[in-house]
Design a protein around this motif. Structure first.
Motif, PDB file in Angstrom:
ATOM      1  N   TRP A  75       0.834  -1.196   0.000  1.00 37.79           N
ATOM      2  CA  TRP A  75       0.000   0.000   0.000  1.00 37.79           C
ATOM      3  C   TRP A  75       0.872   1.251   0.000  1.00 37.79           C
ATOM      4  CZ3 TRP A  75      -5.531  -0.118   1.042  1.00 37.79           C
ATOM      5  CH2 TRP A  75      -6.046  -1.402   1.244  1.00 37.79           C
ATOM      6  N   TYR A  76       0.324   2.315  -0.542  1.00 36.03           N
ATOM      7  CA  TYR A  76       0.987   3.616  -0.448  1.00 36.03           C
ATOM      8  C   TYR A  76       0.069   4.581   0.291  1.00 36.03           C
ATOM      9  CZ  TYR A  76       3.744   7.701  -1.504  1.00 36.03           C
ATOM     10  OH  TYR A  76       4.512   8.824  -1.363  1.00 36.03           O
ATOM     11  N   GLY A  77       0.631   5.265   1.283  1.00 39.86           N
ATOM     12  CA  GLY A  77      -0.132   6.263   2.015  1.00 39.86           C
ATOM     13  C   GLY A  77       0.080   7.633   1.410  1.00 39.86           C
ATOM     14  N   GLY A  78      -0.945   8.186   0.790  1.00 35.91           N
ATOM     15  CA  GLY A  78      -0.803   9.453   0.090  1.00 35.91           C
ATOM     16  C   GLY A  78      -1.785  10.505   0.558  1.00 35.91           C
ATOM     17  N   ALA A  79      -1.443  11.764   0.265  1.00 35.29           N
ATOM     18  CA  ALA A  79      -2.303  12.881   0.655  1.00 35.29           C
ATOM     19  C   ALA A  79      -2.524  13.852  -0.491  1.00 35.29           C
ATOM     20  CB  ALA A  79      -1.701  13.619   1.848  1.00 35.29           C
ATOM     21  N   SER A  80      -2.106  13.468  -1.713  1.00 46.43           N
ATOM     22  CA  SER A  80      -2.224  14.368  -2.852  1.00 46.43           C
ATOM     23  C   SER A  80      -2.738  13.613  -4.068  1.00 46.43           C
ATOM     24  CB  SER A  80      -0.858  14.986  -3.187  1.00 46.43           C
ATOM     25  OG  SER A  80       0.033  13.984  -3.673  1.00 46.43           O
ATOM     26  N   HIS A 140      -1.948  -0.487  -3.602  1.00 41.91           N
ATOM     27  CA  HIS A 140      -3.211  -0.084  -2.995  1.00 41.91           C
ATOM     28  C   HIS A 140      -3.011   1.288  -2.360  1.00 41.91           C
ATOM     29  CE1 HIS A 140      -4.396  -4.127  -3.860  1.00 41.91           C
ATOM     30  NE2 HIS A 140      -3.514  -4.636  -3.023  1.00 41.91           N
ATOM     31  N   PHE A 141      -4.100   1.950  -1.974  1.00 40.81           N
ATOM     32  CA  PHE A 141      -4.010   3.343  -1.548  1.00 40.81           C
ATOM     33  C   PHE A 141      -4.649   3.558  -0.194  1.00 40.81           C
ATOM     34  CE2 PHE A 141      -5.386   7.911  -1.941  1.00 40.81           C
ATOM     35  CZ  PHE A 141      -4.100   8.457  -1.964  1.00 40.81           C
ATOM     36  N   LEU A 142      -3.849   4.100   0.726  1.00 38.69           N
ATOM     37  CA  LEU A 142      -4.318   4.461   2.062  1.00 38.69           C
ATOM     38  C   LEU A 142      -4.558   5.962   2.112  1.00 38.69           C
ATOM     39  CD1 LEU A 142      -1.704   2.383   4.081  1.00 38.69           C
ATOM     40  CD2 LEU A 142      -4.174   2.046   4.249  1.00 38.69           C
ATOM     41  N   SER A 143      -5.793   6.352   2.352  1.00 40.10           N
ATOM     42  CA  SER A 143      -6.127   7.762   2.530  1.00 40.10           C
ATOM     43  C   SER A 143      -6.487   7.970   3.996  1.00 40.10           C
ATOM     44  CB  SER A 143      -7.306   8.164   1.644  1.00 40.10           C
ATOM     45  OG  SER A 143      -7.564   9.549   1.755  1.00 40.10           O
ATOM     46  N   SER A 144      -5.843   8.933   4.637  1.00 40.20           N
ATOM     47  CA  SER A 144      -5.981   9.093   6.080  1.00 40.20           C
ATOM     48  C   SER A 144      -6.827  10.320   6.417  1.00 40.20           C
ATOM     49  CB  SER A 144      -4.600   9.203   6.722  1.00 40.20           C
ATOM     50  OG  SER A 144      -4.004  10.450   6.404  1.00 40.20           O
ATOM     51  N   SER A 145      -6.630  10.824   7.625  1.00 37.50           N
ATOM     52  CA  SER A 145      -7.355  12.023   8.061  1.00 37.50           C
ATOM     53  C   SER A 145      -6.594  13.297   7.715  1.00 37.50           C
ATOM     54  CB  SER A 145      -7.604  11.972   9.573  1.00 37.50           C
ATOM     55  OG  SER A 145      -6.384  11.829  10.276  1.00 37.50           O
ATOM     56  N   VAL A 146      -5.582  13.173   6.842  1.00 38.16           N
ATOM     57  CA  VAL A 146      -4.798  14.328   6.394  1.00 38.16           C
ATOM     58  C   VAL A 146      -4.706  14.293   4.874  1.00 38.16           C
ATOM     59  CG1 VAL A 146      -2.616  15.578   6.580  1.00 38.16           C
ATOM     60  CG2 VAL A 146      -3.413  14.199   8.510  1.00 38.16           C
ATOM     61  N   VAL A 147      -5.104  15.372   4.222  1.00 40.86           N
ATOM     62  CA  VAL A 147      -4.954  15.511   2.772  1.00 40.86           C
ATOM     63  C   VAL A 147      -4.468  16.918   2.464  1.00 40.86           C
ATOM     64  CG1 VAL A 147      -6.791  13.839   2.290  1.00 40.86           C
ATOM     65  CG2 VAL A 147      -7.330  16.290   2.389  1.00 40.86           C
ATOM     66  N   LYS A 148      -3.960  17.107   1.255  1.00 45.36           N
ATOM     67  CA  LYS A 148      -3.546  18.436   0.816  1.00 45.36           C
ATOM     68  C   LYS A 148      -4.710  19.169   0.157  1.00 45.36           C
ATOM     69  CE  LYS A 148       1.382  17.594   0.064  1.00 45.36           C
ATOM     70  NZ  LYS A 148       2.498  17.625  -0.919  1.00 45.36           N
ATOM     71  N   GLU A 165     -11.763  16.987  -1.242  1.00 44.14           N
ATOM     72  CA  GLU A 165     -10.397  16.670  -1.649  1.00 44.14           C
ATOM     73  C   GLU A 165     -10.115  15.177  -1.544  1.00 44.14           C
ATOM     74  OE1 GLU A 165      -7.562  18.940  -2.677  1.00 44.14           O
ATOM     75  OE2 GLU A 165      -9.520  19.674  -3.308  1.00 44.14           O
ATOM     76  N   GLN A 166     -10.539  14.567  -0.456  1.00 44.72           N
ATOM     77  CA  GLN A 166     -10.288  13.142  -0.280  1.00 44.72           C
ATOM     78  C   GLN A 166     -11.001  12.332  -1.367  1.00 44.72           C
ATOM     79  OE1 GLN A 166     -11.827  10.887   3.245  1.00 44.72           O
ATOM     80  NE2 GLN A 166      -9.640  10.487   3.596  1.00 44.72           N
ATOM     81  N   ALA A 167     -12.223  12.676  -1.646  1.00 43.51           N
ATOM     82  CA  ALA A 167     -12.972  11.967  -2.682  1.00 43.51           C
ATOM     83  C   ALA A 167     -12.287  12.083  -4.036  1.00 43.51           C
ATOM     84  CB  ALA A 167     -14.406  12.514  -2.755  1.00 43.51           C
ATOM     85  N   ALA A 168     -11.760  13.273  -4.351  1.00 41.05           N
ATOM     86  CA  ALA A 168     -11.081  13.474  -5.636  1.00 41.05           C
ATOM     87  C   ALA A 168      -9.834  12.590  -5.735  1.00 41.05           C
ATOM     88  CB  ALA A 168     -10.714  14.941  -5.802  1.00 41.05           C
ATOM     89  N   GLN A 169      -9.100  12.466  -4.638  1.00 38.21           N
ATOM     90  CA  GLN A 169      -7.906  11.618  -4.649  1.00 38.21           C
ATOM     91  C   GLN A 169      -8.271  10.150  -4.812  1.00 38.21           C
ATOM     92  OE1 GLN A 169      -5.501  12.547  -1.212  1.00 38.21           O
ATOM     93  NE2 GLN A 169      -5.566  14.741  -1.627  1.00 38.21           N
ATOM     94  N   LEU A 170      -9.303   9.711  -4.126  1.00 41.20           N
ATOM     95  CA  LEU A 170      -9.729   8.323  -4.242  1.00 41.20           C
ATOM     96  C   LEU A 170     -10.246   8.018  -5.645  1.00 41.20           C
ATOM     97  CD1 LEU A 170     -11.441   8.086  -0.755  1.00 41.20           C
ATOM     98  CD2 LEU A 170      -9.470   6.721  -1.490  1.00 41.20           C
TER      99      LEU A 170
END
Length: 337
Positions: free
Chosen positions: A181-186, A199-207, A217-222
């Motif tokens: 998995w990769y943990g990303g915020a952008s 795979h993609f880990l989206s957390s409680s922090v995004v750019k 923003e989170q939805a757009a990244q996903l």
């Protein structure tokens, strides 16, 4: 897309593994007991955060090695290992070893970028090579190659009477590459992870890149990740605190914790314009309602809810029990026997 009519498929949790400097064994033992509880409650996965030079787990892979011997079913993940602190070849050996011990249950997550407080740690971490270390995606690519079995040495064969040398990482765990998995915020990280078959880990922090609304923003990244890797897994990780069986004192403590962290969610923070999601606290019914209205949640079929950093072991028992017995079912999830 989870909605009141579409069940959540996988429910996991994440912990930092906080410990007292005077009694580090106690905190690590508590973390292992929490993972054991998660398996008993039917969670699909348990994840450890990585905290260097803090009072949280600095070596999640080592702790998960212990967890492999105390569990038999639950998936075990890292969210996330900062690769700037790691030698990709050595890390590949550790990950493969733990995956073998777990019977193929390891889900390593990682990220790149310079270490936090880089100017303070560079002399200790890379005394001779700090100016030439590569903290870009190429560091991930090196790890991927070693996990896949690419040559790590130009020599292989017998040396002497009994020593056998391999030119690739040993042990080799063939299924591990499919669980990275990769943990990303952008948006860039989301697309890159998808293109690399991660795979993609989206957390409680995004750019904040296109708006100042966290869920948007989170939805757009996903969405960008899924466009790049339609068959990849993606998870959302928010701090979620159900209070169904909490005592009055626990509810007061949880409310104070959430209130203290709320101001940072108002606007993007720092030069990177990081946005923090508000913590969700309340009954499982209330939290489920908020999640169904969250654009980020509606893009995933699995979650890794983060446990608060500074609570007591009994608090985590109550929170996890309510997640499994109340919140998960309210989201359509069923525990694994």
């Amino acid at each position: 897309m989870p909605s009141p009519g579409v069940p959540l498929e996988k429910l996991g949790f994440l912990t930092i593994g906080l410990f007292d400097e005077a009694d580090p064994r106690g905190g690590h033992e508590s973390t292992l007991r929490v993972i054991e509880l998660g398996e008993q409650l039917g969670f699909d996965s348990a994840w450890l955060r990585n905290r260097h030079l803090q009072y949280g787990i600095s070596s999640p892979v080592a702790v998960l090695a212990a967890a492999t011997q105390r569990t038999s079913r639950i998936e075990l993940g890292t969210a996330v290992i900062p690769l700037a602190w790691e030698n990709p070849l050595r890390l590949a050996e550790d990950l493969a070893t733990v995956d073998v011990l777990s019977g193929g249950r390891l889900n390593p997550g990682f990220s790149v970028g310079p270490p936090m407080h880089w100017d303070d740690v560079r002399a200790a971490l890379y005394p001779d090579t700090a100016d030439v270390e590569d903290f870009t995606y190429e560091r991930v690519a090196r790890l991927l190659r070693f996990v896949e079995g690419a040559p790590a040495s130009s020599f292989a064969g017998r040396e002497g009477v009994v020593e056998e040398w391999s030119d690739r990482v040993q042990p080799h765990s063939p299924g591990l590459r499919s669980r990275l998995w990769y943990g990303g915020a952008s948006l860039r990280s989301a697309v890159w992870a998808g293109e690399k078959g991660l795979h993609f880990l989206s957390s409680s922090v995004v750019k904040a890149e296109t708006s100042e609304d966290f869920a948007t923003e989170q939805a757009a990244q996903l969405q960008a990740f899924k466009a790049a890797n339609p068959t990849g897994r993606a998870s959302q990780g928010l701090v979620v605190i159900p209070t169904d069986s909490a005592s009055a004192d626990q509810r007061a403590k949880y409310a104070a914790y959430v209130e203290a962290r709320l101001p940072r969610t108002a606007t993007p923070q720092g030069p990177a314009r990081l946005m923090f999601a508000p913590d969700l606290v309340g009954t499982s019914e209330q939290i489920a309602e908020q999640l169904y209205a969250h654009a980020g949640f509606r893009e995933v079929t699995e979650v890794v809810f983060a446990l608060p950093f500074s609570f007591e072991h009994d608090d985590y028992v109550q929170i996890l029990t309510d997640m499994a017995q109340h919140l998960g079912p309210a989201l359509g999830w069923s525990p694994t026997a």
